[in-house]
Scaffold this motif. Structure first.
Motif, mmCIF file in Angstrom:
data_model
loop_
_atom_site.group_PDB
_atom_site.id
_atom_site.type_symbol
_atom_site.label_atom_id
_atom_site.label_comp_id
_atom_site.label_asym_id
_atom_site.label_seq_id
_atom_site.Cartn_x
_atom_site.Cartn_y
_atom_site.Cartn_z
ATOM 1 N N TYR A 66 0.556 -1.622 0.014
ATOM 2 C CA TYR A 66 0.114 0.262 0.030
ATOM 3 C C TYR A 66 0.719 1.379 -0.502
ATOM 4 O O TYR A 66 0.768 1.977 -0.883
ATOM 5 C CB TYR A 66 -0.762 0.170 1.240
ATOM 6 C CG TYR A 66 -2.502 -0.982 0.546
ATOM 7 C CD1 TYR A 66 -3.550 -0.688 0.601
ATOM 8 C CD2 TYR A 66 -2.237 -1.747 1.614
ATOM 9 C CE1 TYR A 66 -4.270 -1.379 0.413
ATOM 10 C CE2 TYR A 66 -3.161 -3.122 1.431
ATOM 11 C CZ TYR A 66 -4.010 -2.590 0.821
ATOM 12 O OH TYR A 66 -5.117 -3.222 1.094
ATOM 13 N N GLY A 67 1.799 1.146 0.551
ATOM 14 C CA GLY A 67 2.900 2.222 0.491
ATOM 15 C C GLY A 67 4.164 2.833 -0.910
ATOM 16 O O GLY A 67 3.414 3.812 -1.399
ATOM 17 N N GLY A 71 -0.425 3.940 -3.237
ATOM 18 C CA GLY A 71 0.873 4.994 -2.761
ATOM 19 C C GLY A 71 0.306 6.699 -3.004
ATOM 20 O O GLY A 71 -0.395 7.365 -3.040
ATOM 21 N N TYR A 82 0.818 10.273 2.003
ATOM 22 C CA TYR A 82 -0.013 8.793 2.227
ATOM 23 C C TYR A 82 0.875 7.881 3.519
ATOM 24 O O TYR A 82 -0.306 7.333 4.440
ATOM 25 C CB TYR A 82 -0.121 8.215 0.475
ATOM 26 C CG TYR A 82 -1.032 7.120 1.935
ATOM 27 C CD1 TYR A 82 -1.838 7.260 1.772
ATOM 28 C CD2 TYR A 82 -0.280 5.586 0.543
ATOM 29 C CE1 TYR A 82 -3.411 6.307 1.813
ATOM 30 C CE2 TYR A 82 -1.793 5.145 1.755
ATOM 31 C CZ TYR A 82 -3.547 5.110 1.982
ATOM 32 O OH TYR A 82 -3.748 3.728 2.104
ATOM 33 N N ARG A 83 2.463 7.085 2.917
ATOM 34 C CA ARG A 83 2.580 6.646 3.775
ATOM 35 C C ARG A 83 2.787 6.857 5.002
ATOM 36 O O ARG A 83 2.903 6.573 6.581
ATOM 37 C CB ARG A 83 4.209 6.670 3.270
ATOM 38 C CG ARG A 83 4.313 5.848 2.105
ATOM 39 C CD ARG A 83 5.501 5.186 1.610
ATOM 40 N NE ARG A 83 6.155 6.392 1.689
ATOM 41 C CZ ARG A 83 6.673 6.232 0.501
ATOM 42 N NH1 ARG A 83 6.440 6.108 -0.085
ATOM 43 N NH2 ARG A 83 7.507 7.546 -0.237
ATOM 44 N N LEU A 86 -0.453 5.588 6.410
ATOM 45 C CA LEU A 86 -0.867 4.891 6.224
ATOM 46 C C LEU A 86 -0.104 4.255 7.660
ATOM 47 O O LEU A 86 -0.822 3.053 8.041
ATOM 48 C CB LEU A 86 0.097 4.250 4.664
ATOM 49 C CG LEU A 86 -0.314 2.990 5.381
ATOM 50 C CD1 LEU A 86 -1.477 2.367 4.623
ATOM 51 C CD2 LEU A 86 0.645 2.300 3.491
ATOM 52 N N PHE A 212 -6.952 2.017 5.838
ATOM 53 C CA PHE A 212 -6.653 2.651 4.746
ATOM 54 C C PHE A 212 -6.760 4.253 4.077
ATOM 55 O O PHE A 212 -6.275 4.634 3.579
ATOM 56 C CB PHE A 212 -6.422 1.868 4.158
ATOM 57 C CG PHE A 212 -5.986 0.120 4.046
ATOM 58 C CD1 PHE A 212 -4.888 -0.316 3.806
ATOM 59 C CD2 PHE A 212 -7.081 -0.886 4.603
ATOM 60 C CE1 PHE A 212 -4.245 -1.339 4.895
ATOM 61 C CE2 PHE A 212 -6.302 -2.218 4.889
ATOM 62 C CZ PHE A 212 -4.902 -2.130 5.326
#
Length: 285
Positions: A66-67, A71, A82-83, A86, A212
Motif C-alpha cells: 500500500y505504501g 501510495g 500517504y505513508r 498509512l 487505509f
C-alpha cells in the motif's frame, strides 16, 4: 523440647498428619502459575520463530504494497504524505488481527488436551487465561517494535515524547481487549482450521475502517459505518498522537477519537472477559 525429633521423625509438639503451612498466599501462587504459562508460551515462540515471522509477514507486505504500489494514487484529507497516514493504520491492523492468532493457539491447546491437563493440576484456574493474555501482550510489543522500525526505514518519522508513548499504549490497549475475544472464540471453534477461517471475518472489519482510507472519502453510508468502527477510533487517535496531520471528519466519534480509543476497548473487555471466563468454566462440565 519442640525442636527435637522423636523416633518416628515427627517434630515434638507437631500433631501427626498436619499438613505443612504454606508460606505464600493464593495470590502468590496465582501469579506464579500465570508466569509458568507465560514461559511456556514464549518458549514455543523461541523454538518456532516461524510463528512470529508469519504474524509479521502480512503487515510488512501490506505496508510495502500500500505504501509504494498504491501510495501515489491514494488521497489524504488535508493533504500530506500517504505513508504517514498509512503507518499508524498498519499498526492498528496488526493489533486487530492478533486475536486470530490468540484463537488459534487457544483452540490448539483445547483440542490437544493441554487445557484439560492444566485443569487437572493444582494450579490457579485463572492462570491459563491470564497467562495467554500476558504472552500475547509481550508478543504484541515485539511486533509493534519491529513494525515501527520497518516504518522508520521507509521514511516514517513520528513525533517523539509523550505522544509516542500514548499511541503505543493505545495500540496495546486495543490488543488487550481483543485478546479476550480471541480466547472466547478459541474456546468456541472446534479446531485450528476453523480458527484460521476467522480471517475472513477480520479482514472486512479492518477494510471498512480508517486504516487505509479516511471515512470522509467513502460513500456517505459506508463512511458512517467506518467512522463508528472501534478500529477507526484507535487509528485516528494514534495518528493524532504520532503527529500525523490528517483532517478529521464531522461526526462526533471522529471529533472525539482519543476518548473513543479508550472507551471502545473497555467496552470490548467488559463484554468478552465474562464470556471467556464462562466458556472456560463450562469445559469442566
Amino acid at each position: 523440647m519442640s525442636g527435637t525429633l522423636e523416633a518416628t521423625g515427627t517434630p515434638t509438639g507437631t500433631p501427626t498428619g498436619t499438613p505443612p503451612v504454606d508460606e505464600h498466599g493464593r495470590a502468590y501462587w496465582a501469579l506464579a502459575d500465570c508466569w509458568n504459562v507465560v514461559r511456556r508460551g514464549l518458549t514455543h515462540y523461541q523454538r518456532q520463530p516461524i510463528n512470529i515471522a508469519w504474524q509479521l509477514g502480512f503487515p510488512i507486505l501490506s505496508v510495502l504494497l500500500y505504501g509504494y504500489v498504491f501510495g501515489s494514487a491514494m488521497q489524504v484529507p488535508g493533504g500530506g504524505d500517504y505513508r504517514d497516514f498509512l503507518m499508524p493504520g498498519m499498526f492498528v491492523m496488526t493489533m486487530a488481527f492478533g486475536f486470530i492468532n490468540t484463537a488459534t493457539l487457544v483452540v490448539y491447546d483445547s483440542t490437544k488436551g493441554v487445557i484439560d491437563r492444566f485443569r487437572s493440576m493444582p494450579m490457579a484456574p485463572s492462570a491459563v487465561v491470564a497467562g495467554r493474555g500476558v504472552t500475547d501482550l509481550i508478543v504484541a510489543c515485539a511486533e509493534l517494535t519491529i513494525l515501527m522500525l520497518t516504518a522508520v526505514a521507509m521514511g516514517w518519522r513520528p513525533d517523539g515524547g509523550f505522544g509516542f508513548l500514548g499511541a503505543f499504549a493505545l495500540l496495546l490497549w486495543l490488543r488487550f481487549a481483543l485478546i479476550w475475544l480471541g480466547v472466547w472464540l478459541g474456546l468456541l471453534v472446534p479446531n485450528p482450521e476453523a480458527a484460521g477461517g476467522l480471517f475472513a471475518v477480520a479482514f472486512p472489519l479492518t477494510m471498512i475502517s480508517s486504516i487505509f482510507v479516511a471515512p470522509q472519502l467513502m460513500p456517505d453510508w459506508l463512511g458512517h459505518v467506518a467512522a463508528w468502527n472501534p478500529i477507526s477510533s484507535t487509528a485516528a487517535a494514534t495518528r493524532e498522537l504520532f503527529g500525523t496531520p490528517v483532517g478529521s471528519g464531522d461526526s462526533w466519534v471522529e471529533q472525539h477519537a482519543l476518548l473513543m480509543a479508550g472507551v471502545w476497548p473497555l467496552v470490548l473487555t467488559l463484554i468478552f472477559v465474562p464470556l471467556a471466563v464462562r466458556r472456560f468454566q463450562k469445559l469442566s462440565k
